[in-house]
Design a protein around this motif. Structure first.
Motif, PDB file in Angstrom:
ATOM      1  N   UNK A  29       0.429  -1.278  -0.147  1.00 51.89           N
ATOM      2  CA  UNK A  29       0.201  -0.205  -0.088  1.00 51.89           C
ATOM      3  C   UNK A  29       0.858   1.143  -0.318  1.00 51.89           C
ATOM      4  N   UNK A  30       1.903   1.015   0.997  1.00 56.04           N
ATOM      5  CA  UNK A  30       2.544   2.143   1.156  1.00 56.04           C
ATOM      6  C   UNK A  30       3.902   2.338  -0.965  1.00 56.04           C
ATOM      7  N   UNK A  31       4.076   1.475  -0.917  1.00 56.70           N
ATOM      8  CA  UNK A  31       4.845   1.739  -2.129  1.00 56.70           C
ATOM      9  C   UNK A  31       4.087   2.491  -3.400  1.00 56.70           C
ATOM     10  N   UNK A  32       2.496   2.285  -3.063  1.00 58.06           N
ATOM     11  CA  UNK A  32       1.427   2.490  -4.497  1.00 58.06           C
ATOM     12  C   UNK A  32       1.629   3.595  -4.801  1.00 58.06           C
ATOM     13  N   UNK A  33       2.189   3.977  -3.014  1.00 60.25           N
ATOM     14  CA  UNK A  33       1.284   5.681  -2.596  1.00 60.25           C
ATOM     15  C   UNK A  33       2.384   6.627  -2.984  1.00 60.25           C
ATOM     16  N   UNK A  34       3.461   6.217  -2.796  1.00 60.48           N
ATOM     17  CA  UNK A  34       4.552   7.174  -3.120  1.00 60.48           C
ATOM     18  C   UNK A  34       5.172   6.546  -4.502  1.00 60.48           C
ATOM     19  N   UNK A  35       4.848   5.635  -5.046  1.00 56.82           N
ATOM     20  CA  UNK A  35       5.223   5.233  -6.599  1.00 56.82           C
ATOM     21  C   UNK A  35       4.042   6.686  -7.476  1.00 56.82           C
ATOM     22  N   UNK A  36       2.604   6.958  -6.845  1.00 57.15           N
ATOM     23  CA  UNK A  36       1.457   7.889  -7.618  1.00 57.15           C
ATOM     24  C   UNK A  36       2.116   8.379  -7.122  1.00 57.15           C
ATOM     25  N   UNK A  37       2.879   9.271  -5.459  1.00 55.64           N
ATOM     26  CA  UNK A  37       3.488  10.684  -5.607  1.00 55.64           C
ATOM     27  C   UNK A  37       4.544  11.292  -6.077  1.00 55.64           C
ATOM     28  N   UNK A  38       5.496  10.832  -6.516  1.00 53.86           N
ATOM     29  CA  UNK A  38       6.275  10.842  -6.629  1.00 53.86           C
ATOM     30  C   UNK A  38       6.729  10.556  -8.263  1.00 53.86           C
ATOM     31  N   UNK A  39       5.785  10.234  -9.029  1.00 52.48           N
ATOM     32  CA  UNK A  39       5.899   9.312 -10.392  1.00 52.48           C
ATOM     33  C   UNK A  39       5.866  11.026 -11.366  1.00 52.48           C
ATOM     34  N   UNK A  40       7.204  11.088 -11.613  1.00 56.32           N
ATOM     35  CA  UNK A  40       7.146  12.495 -12.854  1.00 56.32           C
ATOM     36  C   UNK A  40       8.442  13.516 -12.070  1.00 56.32           C
ATOM     37  N   UNK A  41       8.299  13.013 -10.808  1.00 67.66           N
ATOM     38  CA  UNK A  41       8.629  13.751  -9.732  1.00 67.66           C
ATOM     39  C   UNK A  41      10.560  14.348 -10.123  1.00 67.66           C
ATOM     40  N   UNK A  42      11.400  15.540  -9.435  1.00 65.57           N
ATOM     41  CA  UNK A  42      12.514  15.388  -9.652  1.00 65.57           C
ATOM     42  C   UNK A  42      12.516  15.152  -7.693  1.00 65.57           C
ATOM     43  N   UNK A  43      13.146  14.540  -6.887  1.00 64.06           N
ATOM     44  CA  UNK A  43      12.819  14.883  -5.831  1.00 64.06           C
ATOM     45  C   UNK A  43      14.802  14.072  -5.133  1.00 64.06           C
ATOM     46  N   UNK A  44      15.145  14.772  -4.279  1.00 63.48           N
ATOM     47  CA  UNK A  44      16.480  14.275  -3.534  1.00 63.48           C
ATOM     48  C   UNK A  44      16.143  13.871  -3.391  1.00 63.48           C
ATOM     49  N   UNK A  45      15.298  14.312  -1.966  1.00 60.18           N
ATOM     50  CA  UNK A  45      15.676  13.231  -0.663  1.00 60.18           C
ATOM     51  C   UNK A  45      14.357  12.469   0.227  1.00 60.18           C
ATOM     52  N   UNK A  46      14.254  11.884   0.918  1.00 59.20           N
ATOM     53  CA  UNK A  46      12.797  11.392   1.419  1.00 59.20           C
ATOM     54  C   UNK A  46      12.963  10.898   2.875  1.00 59.20           C
ATOM     55  N   UNK A  47      12.286  12.058   4.017  1.00 64.44           N
ATOM     56  CA  UNK A  47      12.658  11.646   5.292  1.00 64.44           C
ATOM     57  C   UNK A  47      11.416  10.688   5.456  1.00 64.44           C
ATOM     58  N   UNK A  48      11.544   9.883   6.313  1.00 57.08           N
ATOM     59  CA  UNK A  48      10.495   8.824   6.793  1.00 57.08           C
ATOM     60  C   UNK A  48      10.751   9.222   8.864  1.00 57.08           C
TER      61      UNK A  48
END
Length: 436
Positions: free
Chosen positions: A245-264
């Protein structure tokens, strides 16, 4: 090593410190930094560990006026020796009396007691008299919460010269600006998982001067906190489902975006269930787990208020509590047209006010210049001074008081002061609200 030894011996450095206090609904955290240093430290709730969370609870011992806080409060409540009081922050914001053993307690006073007791952990590292500046950070900073924190600050009786408040978004902003530029050359995102998953997204517009930073927040109600099954196989399936579930959320959120860093962040990530999702997040990005980002960010933010760095001046954060436009006016200075700045974009709307005098050249109107930092059109706002006495050119002095009454509106009061001994004041004043 010398400083560590001094700490072990109980000798406290006498130099001033800034404190960042993250006051959450479930737990609190305390970070501090000596003013001549640059990296905050976070106070451990258990000596020698990285257990930074201090449960935001109190417990009143049955039959007596003795109170415990944090983990000790939970321990006494479990042993049925006391009455546990939870949700201290929520109770204080509501403002309703808390009834314990038939006695009514002011919720703001209880919250103050918790904060005061928790600061004993900091007092093991530095004397509370060394605190020069204190920054509270909370999830959401409503006007009511500002009032509550103000009462808490007064109740602490600290000798700090500066006590300020900011929300988690602004603490995220301050923390990010103090990291290596490599970590935020593109967007930065926080996934925070306590009761429910939410994201905070740091975006910077490099085409403006200063560069404008916005932080977008989103909540994912479908990913509430799980109660794990006792059966190991069932628990493993739960973890796999949550991971997907988290994987699908992250994939949709980050699709096509330039993200350098993720904090959990958050207790929800403590269990080792995020396997496939973590692999995805680490692909061409840096990913970090932690839970003291906000308290450190509060500390960084406080230190920047005391002495803004060059980099800090190159950016402006336009969060939900921030004034989005510069407010000023055109004025004559030494015979030349100039711009007079009144209120600056990027400041908390509930903290800013301005008082000044002007000489009215002619007419009976005062114009304000509103310059949006978000790319909108520059506007003029005019206030007409009906009934202002007619006087010779440049022979009317006006006092102007302006304060924000909401994030997008300002109350302006203009008072006729006359002109020295030549013209007495008419006693007239005009108040108008302008949208900014």
């Amino acid at each position: 090593m010398l400083q560590d030894r001094k700490d072990l011996l109980g000798k406290k450095n006498s130099k001033k410190v800034a404190v960042g206090y993250d006051l959450g609904k479930s737990y609190a955290q305390i970070s501090y930094c000596r003013l001549e240093e640059t990296e905050p430290e976070t106070v451990s709730a258990v000596t020698g560990t990285e257990q930074y969370n201090i449960p935001t609870v109190l417990c009143k011992r049955k039959g007596v006026g003795q109170w415990y806080y944090g983990k000790e409060a939970i321990k006494f409540a479990r042993e049925e020796e006391g009455i546990l009081v939870e949700d201290l922050l929520t109770l204080a914001e509501r403002g309703e009396d808390v009834i314990v053993e038939g006695e009514a307690f002011d919720p703001a006073a209880l919250l103050t007691l918790f904060v005061k007791r928790s600061l004993s952990l900091l007092n093991l590292r530095v004397s509370l008299n060394q605190i020069e500046a204190f920054m509270f950070t909370v999830d959401t900073l409503t006007p009511r919460m500002v009032d509550v924190l103000g009462k808490v600050a007064v109740g602490l009786n600290l000798k700090a010269q500066h006590i300020c408040f900011q929300n988690h978004m602004e603490s995220f902003y301050a923390y990010t600006l103090h990291q290596s530029k490599e970590l935020w050359k593109n967007d930065v995102i926080i996934f925070e998982y306590d009761t429910v998953l939410k994201s905070l997204w740091f975006k910077c517009n490099a085409r403006t001067t200063p560069q404008v930073v916005m932080i977008e927040q989103q909540e994912y109600s479908q990913m509430g906190r799980r109660v794990w099954k006792e059966d190991e196989e069932a628990k493993e399936r739960q973890m796999e489902d949550l991971d997907q579930l988290f994987l699908s959320i992250a994939q949709r959120a980050l699709q096509g975006e330039m993200v350098s860093t993720v904090f959990l962040l958050g207790d929800g990530f403590k269990e080792e269930w995020a396997k496939e999702s973590l692999k995805f997040l680490c692909r061409n990005r840096r990913a970090f787990k932690g839970n003291n980002l906000y308290s450190k960010g509060a500390c960084y933010g406080m230190m920047e208020r005391l002495n803004a760095s060059r980099q800090w001046k190159e950016y402006v954060y336009l969060g939900e509590d921030k004034l989005k436009s510069n407010i000023g006016m055109r004025a004559l200075r030494r015979g030349e047209d100039s711009y007079y700045a009144i209120l600056d974009a990027g400041t908390n709307w509930y903290e800013v006010t301005s008082d000044f005098d002007i000489i009215l050249e002619s007419g009976n109107t005062v114009d304000f210049v509103i310059t949006p930092m978000t790319g909108g059109k520059v506007e003029n706002k005019t206030i007409a001074l009906e009934g202002l006495p007619e006087r010779p050119r440049a022979a009317t002095r006006l006092n102007v008081h302006i304060e924000m009454t909401a994030v997008n509106q300002a109350a302006v009061t203009i008072e006729d002061m006359g002109f020295g001994e030549l013209f007495s004041s008419s006693g007239k004043a005009w108040t108008q609200t302008i949208m900014v």
